[in-house]
Structure formats: structure tokens, C-alpha cells
Design a protein around this motif. Sequence first.
Motif, PDB file in Angstrom:
ATOM      1  N   ALA A  67      27.262 -58.334   2.261  1.00 57.82           N
ATOM      2  CA  ALA A  67      27.888 -59.549   2.766  1.00 57.82           C
ATOM      3  C   ALA A  67      27.405 -60.748   1.954  1.00 57.82           C
ATOM      4  CB  ALA A  67      27.551 -59.734   4.236  1.00 57.82           C
ATOM      5  N   ALA A  68      28.326 -61.659   1.648  1.00 60.89           N
ATOM      6  CA  ALA A  68      27.963 -62.859   0.893  1.00 60.89           C
ATOM      7  C   ALA A  68      27.113 -63.794   1.751  1.00 60.89           C
ATOM      8  CB  ALA A  68      29.222 -63.579   0.419  1.00 60.89           C
ATOM      9  N   THR A  69      26.214 -64.506   1.111  1.00 62.45           N
ATOM     10  CA  THR A  69      25.390 -65.483   1.827  1.00 62.45           C
ATOM     11  C   THR A  69      26.187 -66.768   2.063  1.00 62.45           C
ATOM     12  OG1 THR A  69      24.513 -66.473  -0.197  1.00 62.45           O
ATOM     13  CG2 THR A  69      23.347 -64.538   0.683  1.00 62.45           C
ATOM     14  N   ASP A  70      25.683 -67.621   2.927  1.00 61.25           N
ATOM     15  CA  ASP A  70      26.353 -68.899   3.203  1.00 61.25           C
ATOM     16  C   ASP A  70      26.493 -69.728   1.937  1.00 61.25           C
ATOM     17  OD1 ASP A  70      26.557 -68.225   5.860  1.00 61.25           O
ATOM     18  OD2 ASP A  70      24.790 -69.362   6.493  1.00 61.25           O
ATOM     19  N   ASP A  71      25.469 -69.739   1.124  1.00 63.06           N
ATOM     20  CA  ASP A  71      25.533 -70.519  -0.121  1.00 63.06           C
ATOM     21  C   ASP A  71      26.579 -69.943  -1.072  1.00 63.06           C
ATOM     22  OD1 ASP A  71      23.576 -72.221   0.779  1.00 63.06           O
ATOM     23  OD2 ASP A  71      21.936 -71.224  -0.294  1.00 63.06           O
ATOM     24  N   GLU A  72      26.643 -68.606  -1.161  1.00 62.52           N
ATOM     25  CA  GLU A  72      27.637 -67.983  -2.036  1.00 62.52           C
ATOM     26  C   GLU A  72      29.054 -68.257  -1.536  1.00 62.52           C
ATOM     27  OE1 GLU A  72      25.139 -64.093  -3.717  1.00 62.52           O
ATOM     28  OE2 GLU A  72      26.010 -64.065  -1.701  1.00 62.52           O
ATOM     29  N   ILE A  73      29.231 -68.257  -0.236  1.00 61.06           N
ATOM     30  CA  ILE A  73      30.558 -68.538   0.335  1.00 61.06           C
ATOM     31  C   ILE A  73      30.965 -69.972   0.042  1.00 61.06           C
ATOM     32  CG2 ILE A  73      31.792 -68.830   2.527  1.00 61.06           C
ATOM     33  CD1 ILE A  73      30.174 -66.426   3.584  1.00 61.06           C
ATOM     34  N   ARG A  74      30.060 -70.890   0.257  1.00 62.75           N
ATOM     35  CA  ARG A  74      30.373 -72.313   0.021  1.00 62.75           C
ATOM     36  C   ARG A  74      30.698 -72.552  -1.453  1.00 62.75           C
ATOM     37  NH1 ARG A  74      31.995 -76.474   3.032  1.00 62.75           N
ATOM     38  NH2 ARG A  74      30.581 -75.750   4.678  1.00 62.75           N
ATOM     39  N   ALA A  75      29.959 -71.893  -2.338  1.00 61.08           N
ATOM     40  CA  ALA A  75      30.205 -72.076  -3.770  1.00 61.08           C
ATOM     41  C   ALA A  75      31.561 -71.510  -4.188  1.00 61.08           C
ATOM     42  CB  ALA A  75      29.082 -71.420  -4.576  1.00 61.08           C
TER      43      ALA A  75
END
Length: 562
Positions: free
Chosen positions: A313-321
Motif C-alpha cells: 500500500a502506498a504511504t500518505d506522502d506517496e499518495i499526495r505526491a
Amino acid sequence: MRASQLFIPTLREDPGDAEAVSHKLLVRGGFIRQVSAGLWSFTPLGWRVHRKVEQVIREEMDAIGGQEMLMPVLTPAELWEATGRLAIPEIFHVEDRTGREFILPLTHEETVTFHAREIQSYKELPQLWYHFQTKDRDEPRPRGGLLRVREFIMKDAYSFDRDEDGVRASFEANREAYKRIFERCDLETYDVQAESGIMGGKFSIDFLAPSGSGENTLVRCENGDYAGDLEVAQAVPSRAALPDPLAAPEEIDTPGVTTIEGLAELLEIDPSATSKAMPVVKPDGTLVLALVRGDDRLSETKLYDALPGASRAATDDEIRAAFGASGGSLGPVGFGGEVIADETLREGQFVAGANSDGRHLRGVEAGRDYQPRFADLREPREGDRCAACGGALIFQTAIEVGHIFNFGSFYSAPLGATFLDEDGQEKPLLGGSYGIGPGRVMAAIVEQHNDEHGIMWPPSVAPYDVHVVALAGGNAEVAERADEVVRLLEEEGRSVLLDDPDERPGEKFADADLIGCPIRLTVGKKTLEDGGIDLRIRKTGADERLQAGEIPARVGGLLGGA
């Protein structure tokens, strides 16, 4: 065996931490005792059952040409390092006094392939080797008695072949042997498509036994046309309740909405009219957007098959980026990376995230508004239909009692297990793995064969064929008659448990029902009057009164060759 000399620690009450029926009855019946979480000892009674299950397995493996051997538990870590499996979190790691690393394996593919390096020519193939050996697993949540443990005995077999035709032949031979094993154990099972998991492999079958407890869910058609493990099962979902189509996506405000349920309620639509976005990251760091219908769950196993490799699962930072928004407002429109969508999204328009916090898009259509790759990603659920015939699907809790799979050259290539083929070329051996846990088979049998009084063992695996209850009450002549009945049965090759302690009849009958031998014979003071002996069939509760001389033939007729 006299009960007065046998260690049978029966209990009247269920263990406080037990939920599974098999856990309760195997402990209460004095078959197993816990040493620590996930660590169990088999008492003499339990070990007799375990060995009988082993013997059924052994006979069927020998019948297809299996060769029994024994490989050590302690395994050099470098073998697992070579195959890339050393980092599996369930493995126990140990060191010797010199600091050399070893592991306590949960399976023996590496070790058996190490030995297979001595195979030189195609003329030596195929080979099928098996053993019964202790396995260890660093199980984080042991539960259910013998269902989820940290140490267990497993029969694991391994085949080696020269080509795909040979691999398939070995696979099918073992598959049929497993069917015979479970049939002889009177265990209802379904052989279904499954995943190979940490074992690797490209074709995999689970044998699932429906039960009241278990870690698996069996999905099967009411008409018998299909069966599968929930993780990989195929199903036809109900049609989505979609609103009228739009000429182009329409952006709408959805403040504070971060769930499918909240979105459906706000827009007054069915959850099936929405899509659910799950960003995952592949091993190479690439972010992929997986989509399923809003009323469905993503199957991690199916996603693994669609995206080979251990995606996370992608992290919150990866999703935002990647999206410029948080997880509650994600969608495929405008996303520049790979999109993989479930087949249910192939046709129709759905509500999806707008990649802007608090915003969604109506009327999002695959092919027009985004270009996905389609795959079966959803987990089947109640209300789905059979893909083969349209019948209703039944969902049952089940125990995995066997697992077979082909792993090709997964182990032979890194470990250098090759052979010289007929064309003079050196090629890697092609392998298959076939596992059964006798302890788990025991638990599954108890789950399927019990009543309110205790266990009802099938004759093939019962600890004893006959349980003779002597109601002597200090009467030496009654005890002698009971001994005579035992002698008659043992002369016919039957195993007998003689309940000879001087206890109340109610306690003796309760223990006999709890232990669950197929036949109970009661010898009491009334026997001295008319010579009659009471026979009870444990499975049906049917009673008969026989003369001593009639017993061997009647027992033989009931038990057959078991």
C-alpha cells in the motif's frame, strides 16, 4: 490397552480459551495438551490418531511411487538465501556456537532440491520423494488448537520431472492420491484453485474441508459446478445500480466525505455506482492505481497475480505526491501512471475521486476518460452467482488440510539442480510440492465428526476400534468376562481400549462418548445372567445386545477393513 494404565486426562469442561469445536474436544478428550502458545503435545491417545492418519497418507503416497526419506529440521541458512526466501518473517533463525546461521524451516523445498542435485540424467526421472518431519513457523497469532500452530508435523512430498508434461502428470497423480487420503479419513474436502503464497509456484490447489472453524473460506456453487478459495475464486457479481450516463465527467463538491458509504449517502446513489481507489507501490517503486467497484473488496491475492511481485500500500506522502490529494478523493482521471481496474468497471459510468480533497467526479467511464488494464480483482461475496452455470454461490468456513503446487525451476535454478536431457542439453529440474499436516487433518475430522457428547472418529483413524466398558463394581467375574471380550476382538486383529477402573457407569459412558471410538461394548452384571453384551455404534447411537461369540463377526461387519 487398559484405561487404568493409560494416560487419558479427560476433562468435563471446555478450556476457557477455546472457540473451535476441535480445540475443545481434543483437549477435553485427552488427545492434546498445550505447552505454550501454538505448541502442543500429543498424549498417547492423540498420538495413536496422528499415526493412523500418517499411515493412510503413507499408503497412498507409496501407491503412486513415492519414496519415503527423512531430511533434518535444522537447515543451513545459505540454502534459503540462495532462493531468496531467507527474509520470510515466519522463519525461525538460530546460530550455532561458531556463529553460523541456520533456520528451522516451515517447508523443505531447499533441502530436497539440494539432494536432487545428485540426479544426473533424464533417465533417472521422474522422482517423487516424501517425508514426515517437524516444521516450525513463527506464527504471530496462534489459535484454534491444532489449526494455527507454531510447530507441527507435515508430510511434504516433492516431485522432479524433465518437462511440463511430466510436471502435470506428477501433479495429477498427487492430486488423486490426496482425494483418496481424505476419502479414507471420511473427510469432506474440495480441491480448489489457490495461491502459492510464500512457497512460490505457478499452479496451486488447496484441499479445503468445510468446518465450523478455519482460516479459509470455501466458495462453491449450489449446483456443484464450481469451487474455489475465496482469495482467488471467480464469481459473477450483481449488476450495478447506475444513474443516467453523462456526456463527460462532472465535478462535484463532497466536503468531508472519505468513505464509499458516506459518498453514496450524500449523492443518494447505490455504493455499486462508485469506484474505490487503492494506490499500491510495486517493488521497483512505481505507483499503480487499482480500482474496484465501491461495493466490492479488493483481493490482495488477485492483485498480486495481476501485478507480479510483492506490491504494498502506498504511504500518505506517496499518495499526495502522485495525486495531489489525500486517500479519500482519489480517482483514475488525470492520473499519469498505470491503472488496473476490475472487470466490473469495464462498462458503465461510476463516481470516482477527482484527485482534489473534498471533490469527486460523476460519470467516469473507462476507455473514454481513462485507459486502464482490466483484471479480476474483486473478492467474491454473498449474492454473487456461479460463472459456470449461474447458480447461487455458497460461502463456508473451511480448514486447509492439503496444498499442492508446481514450482518449476524456482528452486533448482538458483541451487544448480540440473540434469542432462535426451538432446544432450543441461536443463534445470522442474519440481512440485505436496503437503498435508496430519494434526490439522485430525482437527478437521473432529470439526466434521462430533455431536453434543464428543468426538465420533471414523474407523480408519480412531484411536481404538472398540471401547469395552466394564461395569464390574468390584465383581471379579464381570472383569473376567470383559477380558474375554477383549481377547476375542484382539484375536481378530482389532485394537481395544478396556475401561477397567472402578468408576460410576455415567462417568464411564461420558468418557467413551467423548473419546469417540466407533464401537462401544458394555459388559456388566446383567451379562452374568444372560451372557448378553450391549453394543453401541457411536456414529448413529444404535444399540444391540449380542452374545460374546457374535461380537467378532458383528464388529468386523461394522468396521470392515479399517
